[in-house]
Design an enzyme around this catalytic site. Structure first.
Site, mmCIF file in Angstrom:
data_model
loop_
_atom_site.group_PDB
_atom_site.id
_atom_site.type_symbol
_atom_site.label_atom_id
_atom_site.label_comp_id
_atom_site.label_asym_id
_atom_site.label_seq_id
_atom_site.Cartn_x
_atom_site.Cartn_y
_atom_site.Cartn_z
ATOM 1 N N THR A 55 0.833 -1.207 0.000
ATOM 2 C CA THR A 55 0.000 0.000 0.000
ATOM 3 C C THR A 55 0.865 1.253 0.000
ATOM 4 O OG1 THR A 55 -1.793 -1.152 1.121
ATOM 5 C CG2 THR A 55 -1.817 1.250 1.234
ATOM 6 N N CYS A 56 1.933 1.219 0.778
ATOM 7 C CA CYS A 56 2.819 2.379 0.885
ATOM 8 C C CYS A 56 3.454 2.711 -0.466
ATOM 9 C CB CYS A 56 3.904 2.116 1.924
ATOM 10 S SG CYS A 56 3.263 1.661 3.555
ATOM 11 N N SER A 57 3.895 1.694 -1.191
ATOM 12 C CA SER A 57 4.575 1.898 -2.474
ATOM 13 C C SER A 57 3.620 2.182 -3.627
ATOM 14 C CB SER A 57 5.413 0.663 -2.830
ATOM 15 O OG SER A 57 6.495 0.529 -1.943
#
Length: 167
Positions: A55-57
């Site tokens: 999700t972060c990337s």
């Protein structure tokens, strides 16, 4: 105790991998006092559980990179991505995300600042140790003006669009 709107950021040190040597900053990891970094600045800060995570990337970092000009137009001096990773990992992730010069990829390697903020998240059972919760905040001259804390496993309120709408 978890930080809240109106609170001043606690003292702490963050590290950043510097790609190009300049006056006062050597190539590689450099340590910065939070109080020095925030002095007189408006900062859009977002924190997340880990570099290179899905999700972060795929969503979190790209959203802030894409919205950087909009943040600048609203008077934001800097955008910070904060994670409990080391400066080498954050530097590599920043290069991979094409964040260099757009979003400061700041490392809280031992989670000291994250714990002082009351934002730690124990992912030991998943093999990741102590990490940061996912959140965003607007900080003006060291004081929290907006704060958006996600529920565990969610990505709904810490995105760039939400924080932009609050400025």
């Amino acid at each position: 105790m978890t930080i809240k709107i109106g609170d001043r950021l606690p003292e702490g040190t963050l590290t950043e991998f510097i790609e190009t040597e300049t006056e006062g900053c050597s190539l590689g990891p450099n340590a910065f006092k939070v109080s020095d970094l925030v002095k007189g600045k408006k900062i859009a800060l977002f924190a997340l559980p880990g570099a290179f995570t899905p999700t972060c990337s795929a969503k979190h970092v790209p959203g802030y990179i894409a919205a950087a000009a909009q943040f600048k137009a609203k008077g934001v001096d800097e955008i910070w991505c904060l994670s409990v990773n080391d400066a080498f990992v954050m530097g590599a992730w920043g290069r991979e995300q094409k964040a260099t010069g757009v979003v400061r990829m700041l490392a809280d390697g031992s989670a000291a600042l994250t714990k002082a903020l009351g934002m730690e998240f124990d992912l030991t059972a998943k093999g990741m140790g102590i990490r940061s919760q996912r959140y965003s905040m607007l900080v003006e001259d060291g004081v929290v003006k907006q704060l958006n804390l996600e529920e565990p496993g969610k990505f709904e309120v810490s995105n760039a669009e939400t924080l932009l709408g609050q400025i």
